[in-house]
Design an enzyme around this catalytic site. Sequence first.
Site, PDB file in Angstrom:
ATOM      1  N   HIS A 175      -6.450  -4.243 -14.222  1.00 25.60           N
ATOM      2  CA  HIS A 175      -7.366  -3.307 -13.562  1.00 25.60           C
ATOM      3  C   HIS A 175      -6.557  -2.188 -12.916  1.00 25.60           C
ATOM      4  O   HIS A 175      -5.765  -2.423 -12.002  1.00 25.60           O
ATOM      5  CB  HIS A 175      -8.203  -4.025 -12.515  1.00 25.60           C
ATOM      6  CG  HIS A 175      -9.123  -3.105 -11.776  1.00 25.60           C
ATOM      7  ND1 HIS A 175     -10.119  -2.398 -12.409  1.00 25.60           N
ATOM      8  CD2 HIS A 175      -9.192  -2.745 -10.461  1.00 25.60           C
ATOM      9  CE1 HIS A 175     -10.763  -1.655 -11.520  1.00 25.60           C
ATOM     10  NE2 HIS A 175     -10.218  -1.849 -10.335  1.00 25.60           N
ATOM     11  N   ASP A 177      -6.758   1.225 -10.865  1.00 25.33           N
ATOM     12  CA  ASP A 177      -7.541   2.156 -10.054  1.00 25.33           C
ATOM     13  C   ASP A 177      -6.977   3.566 -10.181  1.00 25.33           C
ATOM     14  O   ASP A 177      -5.807   3.785  -9.856  1.00 25.33           O
ATOM     15  CB  ASP A 177      -7.488   1.748  -8.583  1.00 25.33           C
ATOM     16  CG  ASP A 177      -8.263   0.474  -8.302  1.00 25.33           C
ATOM     17  OD1 ASP A 177      -9.466   0.442  -8.610  1.00 25.33           O
ATOM     18  OD2 ASP A 177      -7.657  -0.490  -7.778  1.00 25.33           O
ATOM     19  N   ASP A 289     -14.846  -4.321 -10.437  1.00 27.46           N
ATOM     20  CA  ASP A 289     -14.454  -3.915  -9.083  1.00 27.46           C
ATOM     21  C   ASP A 289     -15.438  -3.054  -8.314  1.00 27.46           C
ATOM     22  O   ASP A 289     -15.274  -2.891  -7.115  1.00 27.46           O
ATOM     23  CB  ASP A 289     -13.092  -3.211  -9.129  1.00 27.46           C
ATOM     24  CG  ASP A 289     -12.347  -3.292  -7.796  1.00 27.46           C
ATOM     25  OD1 ASP A 289     -12.633  -4.217  -7.006  1.00 27.46           O
ATOM     26  OD2 ASP A 289     -11.478  -2.437  -7.552  1.00 27.46           O
ATOM     27  N   ASP A 426      -5.094  -6.435 -10.436  1.00 26.87           N
ATOM     28  CA  ASP A 426      -4.764  -5.013 -10.297  1.00 26.87           C
ATOM     29  C   ASP A 426      -3.356  -4.720 -10.813  1.00 26.87           C
ATOM     30  O   ASP A 426      -2.382  -5.355 -10.396  1.00 26.87           O
ATOM     31  CB  ASP A 426      -4.852  -4.603  -8.832  1.00 26.87           C
ATOM     32  CG  ASP A 426      -6.273  -4.622  -8.298  1.00 26.87           C
ATOM     33  OD1 ASP A 426      -7.190  -4.925  -9.088  1.00 26.87           O
ATOM     34  OD2 ASP A 426      -6.463  -4.349  -7.098  1.00 26.87           O
ATOM     35  N   HIS A 569     -14.527   4.111  -8.182  1.00 27.36           N
ATOM     36  CA  HIS A 569     -15.078   3.287  -7.110  1.00 27.36           C
ATOM     37  C   HIS A 569     -14.192   3.193  -5.865  1.00 27.36           C
ATOM     38  O   HIS A 569     -14.531   2.439  -4.941  1.00 27.36           O
ATOM     39  CB  HIS A 569     -15.397   1.886  -7.649  1.00 27.36           C
ATOM     40  CG  HIS A 569     -14.227   1.185  -8.262  1.00 27.36           C
ATOM     41  ND1 HIS A 569     -13.989   1.181  -9.615  1.00 27.36           N
ATOM     42  CD2 HIS A 569     -13.214   0.490  -7.705  1.00 27.36           C
ATOM     43  CE1 HIS A 569     -12.895   0.499  -9.864  1.00 27.36           C
ATOM     44  NE2 HIS A 569     -12.395   0.069  -8.723  1.00 27.36           N
TER      45      HIS A 569
END
Length: 1053
Positions: A175, A177, A289, A426, A569
Amino acid sequence: MKLRKQVTVCGGAIFCVAVFSLYLMLDRVQHDPARRQNGGNFPRSQISVLQNRIEQLEQLLEENHQIISHIKDSVMELTDTGAVSPSGHLPFRSANGSWVLPFDGRPTFLAVKPQDCQFSASSRGQADVQMLDVYSLLKFDNPDGGVWKQGFDITYEPEEWDNEPLQVFVVPHSHNDPGWIKTFDKYFTDQTQHILNNMVVKLPEDPRRKFIWSEISFFSKWWETADVHKQEAVRKLIQGGQFEIVTGGWVMTDEANAHYFAMIDQLIEGHQWLERNLGVTPRSGWAVDPFGHSATMAYLLKRANLTSMLVQRIHYSIKKHFASTRNLEFMWRQAWDTGSSTDIFCHMMPFYSYDVPHTCGPDPKICCQFDFKRLPGGRINCPWKVPPKTVVEANVAERAQLLLDQYRKKSKLYRSKVLLVPLGDDFRYDKALEWDQQYINYQKLFDYMNSHPEMHVQAQFGTLSDYFDALYKTNGVAQGAKPADFPVLSGDFFAYADREDHYWTGYFTSRPFYKSLDRVIESHLRGAEILYSLAVANARHAGMEGRYPVSDYALLVDARRSVGLFQHHDAITGTAKENVVIDYGTKYELWTQQDRGIIHIPLASLISSAAPSPSSAQDCFPSPPPPARYLVLFNPIEQERLCVVTALVNTVRVRVLTEDGQTLPVQLSAQWSSASQMSAEVFEVRSRIKRKDDPQEVKVQMQFMIYGTRPSKDKSGAYLFLPDGKAKPYSQKEPPVVRVVEGPLFSEVVAHYQHFQQTVRIHNVPGVDGLSIDMSTMVDIRDQTNKELAMRLTTDIQSGDAFYTDLNAFQIQPRRRFLKLPLQANFYPMPSQAYIQDSHHRLTLHTAQSLGVSSLESGQLEVIMDRRLMQDDNRGLGQGLKDNKKTASRFRLLLERRSTGNKVSEVTAFPSVLSHMTSAVLNHEVLALPVLPKRRGIPPLQTFAPLKSLLPCDFHLMNLRSIQSQDPQSPSPYTALILHRLALDCGVEAQNLGFNCTTTQGQLSVSGLFKSLDLQLLQPMSLTLMHAGAPLANDSTISLDPMEISAFKLKLR
């Protein structure tokens, strides 16, 4: 009296001419040449045609009756006042003190067909699980569930899989971000590029290895720097089924604060990039998430032709309930769907997180032992103090049995014997060592399990779609179809709590400055898209395609990607570190500088009476502008609007003329550099709202309230709202300064408090602007500590515990206030509106920015305006919210009278046509652009009106988006037309909208839409333009159902 007679005679003449003309028009349109030969004999088919003609004529007569009625009433009003301007100029005061404006009594009509009102009252497709019912059912207690703290003890019989072995798909993922603790670029440099570089090396080492990826913003950046060998390796991995792109959006979008325009746009941008560079079509959605999940996202994925989706962050009590009833997989249906056309298969992850300790099974202490990045000697370990062990021949049997026990327990929560086990976290797999640690150890476990038939399991690495395909195959249904006995669910998954009473409702408001900025830039982007597409098409039509600066398309692409990135997000949510927020703001600032070219150049091309020229277009709109003598106004919405436009001038001697020399009414207002000491009295904003045509008043009291945060260890932060009890009234030592402005176009009251400035304005213009109260609040709480400012509206509307909020400005979700829940659990996101109602009235608060909202008492609406918090809330950010800015939040307060006997649905709700228009004008302001002529005299500009006629007023032109070519710097000859048909609540009494509003039962002729352009292609497309339907005849009429969003590929010339 003479004037009235003339009006009556004239009106009657107009009426007769109109009726006769309409009849001739119908006769010509539907004339059958064979009719003369048949004489007086009317076959049954011709009788049917005649009946249809009569029905159409009756409808047109009714519309003309309304027009004539409005004309008559308007003239009567003017003659009754006896008002005569002493100077001949407008506006002026009449003898009774009221203002007379040139557009008073403007004749308009509202003609909504009865069939277009039926949708809001029609029966719905039955859902087995309705989320409001689930909320009513659950206790929301939190007993200790044992090893699965938020769940329960799971047991099974060993022989359960004897006849049908368990299929396990372990899905490795990382994941990423696009901004959170680090900026987007810093993450890419430090971690993301290494993950993808490792992938193209490590996956080919064993064809059984699999990997999934979601965020195209990162992937596209890596692709641009990857050499041809890496690019070719990616294509082979995709073709071989080892690598899958899931969802494929520019980001994994927030689902609470994001507007559906931006959600769609970032999804299109990602999918268009995939189509151009990889030829990939995503099939499955992956959202691990976002902090709560919206039904809007399920609909958008369905319209993009995805067949399955996965969600994770959902209230732990709901997860436990769904696990106990084996409802963790379901068909997600829109609450307003009258059938099952919106159904999409959804998998809900059952445990606390998407990390490895919470994905293999219910016991995190055991699952952590199978996260081989945590092997002894590494940088991270297991909090449960039992480390992983490298799998070797001596321990493989014990290790495999221990892991299989977790797999079996997890599978008991689902209805099939196919199990999904994510393997990642992450920014995982950024080191080559982790690839070896995870893949080699797991493959040893799989090999052992698969070689021992007595274990009754088939375990392997898989992609997300591998899992869904196996599930559909096991259940004997087609891809995306409903398996037998699986439930249908409707509703949404807000608000989210991950433990105890820790509700993630603070981020609905966190950093409101950026939430407001985002909405403004989205409107500008939409306007730029439409203007650019029209400018290019008109240049083609005029044979000047080569002279139009299509190179500016690259600026448009950059703007799309900047807006797309901010839907992440941790961006629009306000939950990133301060330096990351600054980075997002810098990217937006860069776009606003480019905004000048992206909007002004196509606009100048369209309104210029001379040939389009890049240099002349840019010279028309200087930056910064000099004192303007000429203004170009751009209306970004698809309906006519009558509204007040503000411009700054440096003289009191002002006269405004239209293009054809007509004088426009003007109101000059002072610019206040500071609050004036005009009042020393204490002032509380308290008022009553009364519609002109309604004798009943609704009492409305506006108060400002303050929330503190808890004195205990857990406190409010960027994510969490943990108040110290009920809000307390805002107070200050000094009385506020109050300023009252009264004028012909608007009147306003401005109250200056220490921490905010509240402006309440009423527009004296007919139509949408004059039917609601304009409110803006400038908030500055930079000197506060652990405080949250709320605006509370208290009314005498008997709303009970029910209220309504929107999801992503796309649909309305009924809410209920539950006393069994803590105060913070009753707050919800409000991207565009919230309302309360009783049997007589509906009061809607429209907003131009996303904020958190609730109704804590009957008759109340409460909005959190800003939050200043000094500490982290222990969700990984490591900071509080201390970078507040002076922020203006804008609202419209709309009071509507409800029809008697109109029942309220507990499942669905819809705005009225006036409410839809109020939201549109609030979120898409008229742009006033100054013009500087290159030489003396009037600049060679002329009005440009692209539409041949107004769209039906239940159609929203979401976008007119130029479609990419293989060259990313220039557009193709094609344009995407994206339309949304609005659903209308006709149980709210209609008012004069200020424009002619008609509906057509969802019918629209695209070929008759644009003035001076020829339609050469009309092709239905999926929402993100990746799936094409058969082209339609260019003169076809398209049809949309209420709530439907549809995309079409056009070629305009």
